[in-house]
Enzyme design. Structure first.
Site, PDB file in Angstrom:
ATOM      1  N   TYR B 434      -4.828   3.473  -7.729  1.00 38.37           N
ATOM      2  CA  TYR B 434      -6.055   2.495  -7.529  1.00 38.37           C
ATOM      3  C   TYR B 434      -5.807   1.327  -6.958  1.00 38.37           C
ATOM      4  O   TYR B 434      -4.102   0.876  -6.689  1.00 38.37           O
ATOM      5  CB  TYR B 434      -6.446   2.306  -9.187  1.00 38.37           C
ATOM      6  CG  TYR B 434      -5.682   2.063 -10.306  1.00 38.37           C
ATOM      7  CD1 TYR B 434      -4.442   1.573 -10.017  1.00 38.37           C
ATOM      8  CD2 TYR B 434      -5.851   2.055 -11.423  1.00 38.37           C
ATOM      9  CE1 TYR B 434      -3.812   1.576 -11.334  1.00 38.37           C
ATOM     10  CE2 TYR B 434      -5.868   1.767 -12.614  1.00 38.37           C
ATOM     11  CZ  TYR B 434      -4.193   0.759 -12.256  1.00 38.37           C
ATOM     12  OH  TYR B 434      -3.454  -0.026 -13.629  1.00 38.37           O
ATOM     13  N   GLU B 435      -5.994   0.481  -6.878  1.00 32.36           N
ATOM     14  CA  GLU B 435      -5.920  -0.921  -5.647  1.00 32.36           C
ATOM     15  C   GLU B 435      -5.338  -0.781  -4.220  1.00 32.36           C
ATOM     16  O   GLU B 435      -4.572  -1.081  -3.953  1.00 32.36           O
ATOM     17  CB  GLU B 435      -5.586  -1.941  -6.409  1.00 32.36           C
ATOM     18  CG  GLU B 435      -5.097  -3.274  -6.502  1.00 32.36           C
ATOM     19  CD  GLU B 435      -6.963  -3.832  -6.295  1.00 32.36           C
ATOM     20  OE1 GLU B 435      -7.794  -3.712  -6.899  1.00 32.36           O
ATOM     21  OE2 GLU B 435      -6.934  -4.661  -5.700  1.00 32.36           O
ATOM     22  N   GLY B 436      -5.987   0.433  -4.083  1.00 33.53           N
ATOM     23  CA  GLY B 436      -5.570   1.248  -2.239  1.00 33.53           C
ATOM     24  C   GLY B 436      -4.377   2.160  -2.510  1.00 33.53           C
ATOM     25  O   GLY B 436      -3.201   1.451  -3.100  1.00 33.53           O
TER      26      GLY B 436
END
Lengths: 591, 591
Positions: B434-436
């Site tokens: 997550y978050e890229g």
């Protein structure tokens, strides 16, 4: 839900073009003609895809349950197990006299990879049975063989291996389970065993437990351990199933993965057992099966990586996200498929080059086991004994890492359970632990196998690589493969040399580098396998026959492994040569 | 059940001896005196150990549940959340005018590590709120700030970030969620968002969703995306909670880990929303928070590694198995503790040297964020923007690997859920995604950050390392640390040079090496951090004051990192320099 298609073309290439099984003089190998192996592999592949794969997620989600002392397997397992029995898949490489088909371990391993890839938790029920049956085959009396083997080969009865206790896993000398001799020659076995895979279930009429225990008054520690046959139900004189024995399931463990397999706490309360093999030689009896059992776990590591890889490929072709920076590949769609992106390729090539290299290594190992057993070839036995910890440790560590890479291709969709990618990593994780945790494999490799037989096997290994490189160096088309292999092999030799020179001063110098050595060794083996695959591909291309694209792909993948994976060897060498100083320097209370 | 003790001594060493925070001229840093930071860290550590740690396993086992549209968090979460609010932990680094304590991100990050280590799933509820509040702080109107921030800083209301949709994660230009403008200046937001962490729950009076959506008629793709505030309950003019908005939870995802956090499918059905920031500039609004948010995920990677490591150490000292080959260490016991074995040490030293190096890197990054924001220092902003993908990608990849190592120390006991070691790996796994996803971090690093501002930040980075090495080279005691750092830095420069030279020919040459570059960069940063820690330890030892054993341990651990971890850089360089050829060669249908 994940799918799985057995890699039969790759297996055929490895069996026939690389290992040239049908040209080998190992007894039984002459039967392994292309048509025959192809028929077996295709049929097994169908079972894997159609029967076992759909049950993989079911097993993960439902798990096994214990109710009133009875273990229930997930929905559908029982029916599938019947199909495995009926298809004769349970005794593929077992002797004909006990109902098996007497096929080489080589073919059994190829088929085993398919079943494990499709459903590891399910396949373990027959895998454990195979292990227990092999022990009885190797060490049982004629009567024991006659009583147990026909039913275990057919999986009418299944088997287990009981080693671990709550306070001891690796160090089995600490074992507390006792076996009291009885007047009739049997024993009363009492104690608790944990982590017993396939410990109990509802798919067979009996469960034959092989249990390590100590006979009171015997030698201390590991030298006083004996192996016993302890059936769940006592066996009547006519071979039928009789009264319940003093064995019960204490609990089913909640685990990270392989939920479909019942990992049991087994309680033995004066259970009737029968000595298998010699008194106090229980560990030796276990060790004779070790190479094969560990090869089986190595196979699982590869199998999970292969299954995860296949699904990552499907997703990478299907999922549209972003654009190819060198020019759109899907101008009519809203975005290009993931597979256009270099970093996705890097991940898929890591996985592909691992899986195909690992499969070659695994099947080569299986061939060596056949050569050692069927041809009674001591050199082959030395070589496979040396490489067994490498196969187990390297293929399961890397196999696990590959399932993580495959899961990563899915992004957030890989983290939720819906797509099944999490299961591959959770199931693969156990392969690094059981059948000897990988740190123990590294210890076995460096502490025992390197020095075995005066170092003959490791010297033979180096000689083999050297000879191969020399032979191949005359063909310029092989340069891209031979040069990196030579470098990697030099790193391995330098490590072995470092161990020899420094371990005399301090054995910890070798042991601190054991894990890196195992991985370095693994990379050299996969490098060797890729060189041999490249050789076979070049030869096949030269004939102008067959699937040229397949052979070209082999060459590209071989180049990838050499360029992108093999450079790890220099890192491992550097770590090894840094010795034990920084590893051992701290007092325990400084951690 | 696992335990956790906050590493306050290490944090104090980093804040004061290495980063010398209290001597910095960054506004607010003068307050960070040893006594003050120590009081905060000790108190936070107590909350982490006593309140959050015991709920970690509970959250994993119970998970969240959706009943009649209402999401329920695991037993005990609600009470613990109240304690976090009452203790003022939710607004530590938020402005005082909205009820926060205005502390630097540096201190907030140290405290955040503790809470995440103790209970990642729980801490995410306030972490997401912090992120949403930061966005409103940066882009909201005064009225929006007044309406939402006081209640979000206190966590009376929590927040979420809604980006992903079923068919798009990384490629948000494909987004379908719509926002129709209304006559009163508000919007009607409709669409489906997935993977919404802390999407809904029973611990706050309202949930303030930040939702990316497209206003019909705007630019195509990513340039037409705007950001909206969509509260779960409409907010009355007096600031109280009013009627239910058109937002509902479609489902809670079943995930590999972080079960205690409600990862929701959120359905927006003409929900009332308010534009946050400029129309069609939604991505820019998101990006301003990106450095901090990604630093937060990097922190989670470290946090899980630290928690897992601590428990591995306890087990390694407690579990008796085998004997030290150089001589028994526990002659009165049946066996020696695991920690005597070199390969266990190797594993623990890998973990220890990672955790302490990563913590230094993370806190350095936090300091740079403070410097960029509080001192409006553009060079610091350039440097932290460059290093953000490295922090996120490297610390979460390595952090995950460390949880796997820690789990492995437990053998089979690590695979069953009983000891909680599986949870650390399952929870840590999400940080890579997550978050890229980390592949996207690598792409951001190589495709965007390297060339940013004409390459000024990367040149400044190299200059900084070079200057440091030059300065330190006069002290012979630093040679063991400076020489390896120089080598590693040269590998990084060679990689950057390769990218510059080869990417012009083919951008895929750089992109094929992006992932390795991110890891190479990470190793250089950790090498730098270890050199700086060694420097600080030497200085402290020279004073003859303080905990000498602690400083000696730092020097040993620094040596370990240099000898055993940093050699990875040569492998990454070799892979990078092999270019795109083997990565891109295959047609998609050959995978």
């Amino acid at each position: 839900m994940p799918s799985y298609i057995a890699p039969t073309q790759d297996m055929a290439f490895l069996l026939h073009d690389v290992l040239k099984a049908d040209q080998s003089d190992i007894p039984g190998y002459a039967d392994l003609e292309r048509d025959f192996t192809s028929a077996v592999l295709e049929e097994a592949g169908k079972v894997a895809s159609e029967v076992l794969t759909p049950l993989n997620v079911v097993g993960d989600q439902e798990g096994c349950r214990l109710e009133n002392g009875v273990v229930y397997t997930p929905t559908g397992f029982k029916g599938a197990f019947e199909q495995m029995k009926e298809g004769g898949w349970t005794g593929l490489d077992m002797p004909e006299e006990f109902g098996g088909q007497n096929m080489p371990v080589l073919l059994g391993t190829a088929v085993g990879e398919m079943f494990s890839a499709a459903n590891q938790a399910f396949t373990m029920y027959q895998g454990l049975t195979h292990g227990a049956a092999s022990a009885i085959l190797a060490h049982g009396t004629d009567e024991q063989k006659a009583t147990y083997l026909p039913k275990m080969v057919s999986c009418e009865w299944t088997g287990t291996m009981n080693l671990t206790e709550p306070h001891c896993g690796t160090d089995l000398g600490l074992m507390r389970t006792k076996a009291e001799p009885q007047d009739d020659g049997s024993y009363k076995v009492s104690g608790q065993k944990i982590f017993i895979s396939a410990g109990d279930h509802d798919m067979s009429d009996n469960v034959i437990h092989l249990v390590l225990a100590k006979i009171p008054g015997g030698p201390e520690g590991i030298k006083g351990v004996s192996l016993f046959i302890v059936p769940k139900f006592n066996v009547n004189d006519d071979g039928s199933v009789g009264s319940r024995n003093g064995v019960s399931v204490g609990n089913i463990e909640k685990k990270m993965g392989i939920h479909g397999n019942s990992t049991c706490v087994m309680n033995y309360d004066e259970a009737t057992g029968f000595l298998l093999g010699d008194m106090h030689k229980g560990m030796r009896a276990m060790f004779t099966m070790m190479n094969e059992a560990r090869l089986g776990v190595a196979m699982q590591g590869l199998a999970q990586a292969e299954a995860a890889y296949q699904n990552a490929v499907i997703y990478a072709k299907d999922r549209l996200q972003g654009r190819d920076v060198t020019g759109t590949k899907n101008p009519d769609g809203p975005a290009d498929p993931l597979i256009v992106h270099p970093d996705i390729r890097r991940s898929l090539m890591d996985q592909k080059s691992f899986c195909e290299g690992a499969r070659a290594f695994l099947l080569w190992g299986a061939q060596l086991i056949d050569q050692a057993h069927r041809s009674e070839d001591k050199d082959a036995d030395g070589l496979i004994s040396l490489m067994t910890p490498v196969l187990k440790g390297f293929l399961t560590d890397q196999g696990y890492d590959m399932t993580v890479l495959a899961q990563q291709v899915y992004g957030g969709h890989g983290y939720i359970e819906e797509h099944g990618m999490s299961q591959f990593t959770r199931d693969a994780r156990i392969t690094q632990i059981y059948e000897g945790a990988n740190g123990v494999q590294a210890l076995d490799l460096v502490g025992r196998k390197l020095a075995a037989d005066g170092g003959k096997p490791i010297m033979a290994f180096f000689e083999m690589i050297k000879d191969y490189c020399k032979d191949q160096s005359e063909d310029e088309a092989m340069t891209d493969f031979i040069e990196p292999l030579k470098t990697a092999s030099k790193h391995l030799q330098a490590s072995a040399m470092y161990f020899m020179q420094s371990a005399a001063k301090n054995p910890n110098n070798a042991l601190s580098g054991s894990y890196d050595f195992m991985h370095l060794f693994g990379h050299v083996c996969l490098g060797f396998m890729w060189a041999r695959q490249a050789r076979a591909a070049l030869d096949a291309l030269a004939t102008g026959e067959g699937d040229a694209t397949f052979y070209e792909t082999k060459l590209t993948t071989a180049r990838y492994y050499m360029a992108r994976r093999l450079p790890a060897t220099s890192m491992h060498l550097a770590r090894i040569e840094s010795g034990a100083d920084t590893v051992m320097a701290l007092e325990a209370d400084r951690f």
